[in-house]
Design a protein around this motif. Structure first.
Motif, PDB file in Angstrom:
ATOM      1  N   LEU A 114      12.392  39.400 -14.055  1.00  0.00           N
ATOM      2  CA  LEU A 114      13.443  40.486 -14.128  1.00  0.00           C
ATOM      3  C   LEU A 114      14.734  40.149 -13.310  1.00  0.00           C
ATOM      4  CD1 LEU A 114      11.093  43.627 -12.584  1.00  0.00           C
ATOM      5  CD2 LEU A 114      12.330  43.431 -15.041  1.00  0.00           C
ATOM      6  N   GLY A 115      14.506  39.173 -12.406  1.00  0.00           N
ATOM      7  CA  GLY A 115      15.722  38.744 -11.820  1.00  0.00           C
ATOM      8  C   GLY A 115      16.752  37.684 -12.942  1.00  0.00           C
ATOM      9  N   ARG A 116      16.015  37.405 -13.801  1.00  0.00           N
ATOM     10  CA  ARG A 116      16.952  36.751 -15.053  1.00  0.00           C
ATOM     11  C   ARG A 116      17.423  37.536 -15.953  1.00  0.00           C
ATOM     12  NH1 ARG A 116      12.249  32.425 -15.238  1.00  0.00           N
ATOM     13  NH2 ARG A 116      12.577  31.168 -13.467  1.00  0.00           N
ATOM     14  N   CYS A 117      17.090  38.648 -16.034  1.00  0.00           N
ATOM     15  CA  CYS A 117      17.787  39.670 -17.262  1.00  0.00           C
ATOM     16  C   CYS A 117      19.228  40.080 -17.273  1.00  0.00           C
ATOM     17  CB  CYS A 117      16.893  41.036 -16.914  1.00  0.00           C
ATOM     18  SG  CYS A 117      15.237  41.126 -17.296  1.00  0.00           S
ATOM     19  N   GLN A 118      19.549  39.883 -18.057  1.00  0.00           N
ATOM     20  CA  GLN A 118      21.055  40.210 -18.205  1.00  0.00           C
ATOM     21  C   GLN A 118      21.480  41.751 -18.548  1.00  0.00           C
ATOM     22  OE1 GLN A 118      23.475  37.844 -17.667  1.00  0.00           O
ATOM     23  NE2 GLN A 118      21.945  36.721 -16.778  1.00  0.00           N
ATOM     24  N   GLU A 119      20.465  42.400 -19.252  1.00  0.00           N
ATOM     25  CA  GLU A 119      20.687  43.869 -19.724  1.00  0.00           C
ATOM     26  C   GLU A 119      19.670  44.789 -19.385  1.00  0.00           C
ATOM     27  OE1 GLU A 119      21.471  43.907 -23.953  1.00  0.00           O
ATOM     28  OE2 GLU A 119      22.809  42.104 -23.848  1.00  0.00           O
ATOM     29  N   LEU A 120      19.912  45.820 -19.191  1.00  0.00           N
ATOM     30  CA  LEU A 120      18.775  46.991 -18.694  1.00  0.00           C
ATOM     31  C   LEU A 120      17.817  46.986 -19.815  1.00  0.00           C
ATOM     32  CD1 LEU A 120      18.043  49.276 -16.858  1.00  0.00           C
ATOM     33  CD2 LEU A 120      19.369  50.771 -18.519  1.00  0.00           C
ATOM     34  N   GLY A 121      18.070  46.953 -21.228  1.00  0.00           N
ATOM     35  CA  GLY A 121      17.294  47.094 -21.995  1.00  0.00           C
ATOM     36  C   GLY A 121      16.140  46.065 -22.247  1.00  0.00           C
ATOM     37  N   GLU A 122      16.547  44.764 -21.870  1.00  0.00           N
ATOM     38  CA  GLU A 122      15.536  43.663 -21.641  1.00  0.00           C
ATOM     39  C   GLU A 122      14.779  43.995 -20.210  1.00  0.00           C
ATOM     40  OE1 GLU A 122      16.314  38.883 -20.789  1.00  0.00           O
ATOM     41  OE2 GLU A 122      17.606  39.998 -21.017  1.00  0.00           O
ATOM     42  N   ALA A 123      15.158  44.409 -19.343  1.00  0.00           N
ATOM     43  CA  ALA A 123      14.341  44.705 -17.821  1.00  0.00           C
ATOM     44  C   ALA A 123      13.227  45.714 -18.513  1.00  0.00           C
ATOM     45  CB  ALA A 123      15.332  45.133 -16.835  1.00  0.00           C
ATOM     46  N   GLN A 126       6.146  45.477 -21.123  1.00  0.00           N
ATOM     47  CA  GLN A 126       5.013  44.404 -21.201  1.00  0.00           C
ATOM     48  C   GLN A 126       3.959  44.164 -20.160  1.00  0.00           C
ATOM     49  OE1 GLN A 126       7.266  41.003 -22.515  1.00  0.00           O
ATOM     50  NE2 GLN A 126       8.035  41.949 -24.402  1.00  0.00           N
ATOM     51  N   PHE A 127       4.517  44.283 -19.135  1.00  0.00           N
ATOM     52  CA  PHE A 127       3.964  43.931 -17.567  1.00  0.00           C
ATOM     53  C   PHE A 127       2.948  45.180 -17.461  1.00  0.00           C
ATOM     54  CE2 PHE A 127       3.342  44.689 -13.263  1.00  0.00           C
ATOM     55  CZ  PHE A 127       2.884  43.774 -12.695  1.00  0.00           C
ATOM     56  N   THR A 128       3.418  46.500 -17.776  1.00  0.00           N
ATOM     57  CA  THR A 128       2.596  47.581 -17.771  1.00  0.00           C
ATOM     58  C   THR A 128       1.322  47.489 -18.703  1.00  0.00           C
ATOM     59  OG1 THR A 128       4.238  49.024 -16.909  1.00  0.00           O
ATOM     60  CG2 THR A 128       2.493  50.027 -17.552  1.00  0.00           C
ATOM     61  N   GLU A 129       1.586  47.174 -19.932  1.00  0.00           N
ATOM     62  CA  GLU A 129       0.707  47.024 -21.021  1.00  0.00           C
ATOM     63  C   GLU A 129      -0.478  45.891 -20.592  1.00  0.00           C
ATOM     64  OE1 GLU A 129       2.773  46.111 -24.580  1.00  0.00           O
ATOM     65  OE2 GLU A 129       3.211  48.100 -24.818  1.00  0.00           O
ATOM     66  N   ARG A 130       0.005  44.654 -19.916  1.00  0.00           N
ATOM     67  CA  ARG A 130      -0.802  43.724 -19.546  1.00  0.00           C
ATOM     68  C   ARG A 130      -1.617  44.304 -18.362  1.00  0.00           C
ATOM     69  NH1 ARG A 130      -3.148  39.235 -21.502  1.00  0.00           N
ATOM     70  NH2 ARG A 130      -4.208  38.442 -19.752  1.00  0.00           N
ATOM     71  N   VAL A 131      -1.002  44.960 -17.599  1.00  0.00           N
ATOM     72  CA  VAL A 131      -1.755  45.633 -16.015  1.00  0.00           C
ATOM     73  C   VAL A 131      -3.113  46.149 -16.739  1.00  0.00           C
ATOM     74  CG1 VAL A 131      -1.667  47.132 -14.362  1.00  0.00           C
ATOM     75  CG2 VAL A 131      -0.008  45.292 -14.588  1.00  0.00           C
ATOM     76  N   THR A 132      -2.871  47.416 -17.671  1.00  0.00           N
ATOM     77  CA  THR A 132      -3.774  48.253 -18.234  1.00  0.00           C
ATOM     78  C   THR A 132      -5.013  47.538 -18.577  1.00  0.00           C
ATOM     79  OG1 THR A 132      -2.079  49.866 -18.711  1.00  0.00           O
ATOM     80  CG2 THR A 132      -4.323  50.034 -19.801  1.00  0.00           C
ATOM     81  N   LYS A 133      -4.521  46.170 -19.600  1.00  0.00           N
ATOM     82  CA  LYS A 133      -5.548  45.414 -20.266  1.00  0.00           C
ATOM     83  C   LYS A 133      -6.341  44.508 -19.253  1.00  0.00           C
ATOM     84  CE  LYS A 133      -6.271  41.727 -23.679  1.00  0.00           C
ATOM     85  NZ  LYS A 133      -7.565  41.360 -22.811  1.00  0.00           N
TER      86      LYS A 133
END
Length: 129
Positions: free
Chosen positions: A68-77, A83-90
């Motif tokens: 997240l610290g490397r993101c340049q745009e809001l959409g990327e964040a 993706q993180f939330t999907e991985r957490v669920t799995k």
């Protein structure tokens, strides 16, 4: 003379009976001593699995923060967070399955120790007094 022989035989029978009781008690104590060991091992297996899972989750959280610290745009964040939330669920779903397997193995181990204790009670199924 017959009275002496019968007294000697009675003494031998009593000693043999005591010896049998002592052997039964010894095997029961051996099996009973295994129960606390099996419980401790079960607890360590569960604790180990919990700590391994926590370690993996904390590492994933740190990786997310780094990304997240490397993101340049809001959409990327937003995409990274999704993706993180999907991985957490799995990961949590997988962990429930893993803990179920650890518990199944622990129950089987404790059952085996209990079965050994019961088997060591002898043919009559009575614990030595």
């Amino acid at each position: 003379m017959t009275n002496v022989k019968s007294n000697q035989q009675a003494a031998k029978d009593a000693i043999a009976g005591l010896d049998g009781i002592a052997r039964t008690a010894q095997s029961q104590l051996k099996a009973a001593a295994a129960i606390p060991q099996a419980i401790v091992e079960a607890n360590w297996a569960i604790a180990s699995e919990f700590l391994s899972f926590a370690s993996r989750r904390l590492q994933a959280q740190a990786d997310l923060c780094r990304s997240l610290g490397r993101c340049q745009e809001l959409g990327e964040a937003v995409d990274l967070q999704r993706q993180f939330t999907e991985r957490v669920t799995k990961d949590y779903s997988d962990e429930v399955n893993q803990l179920s397997e650890v518990m199944r193995r622990n129950i089987a181990s404790l059952s085996a120790v209990g079965a050994e204790l019961v088997a060591d009670t002898g043919d009559k199924g009575k614990l030595a007094a």
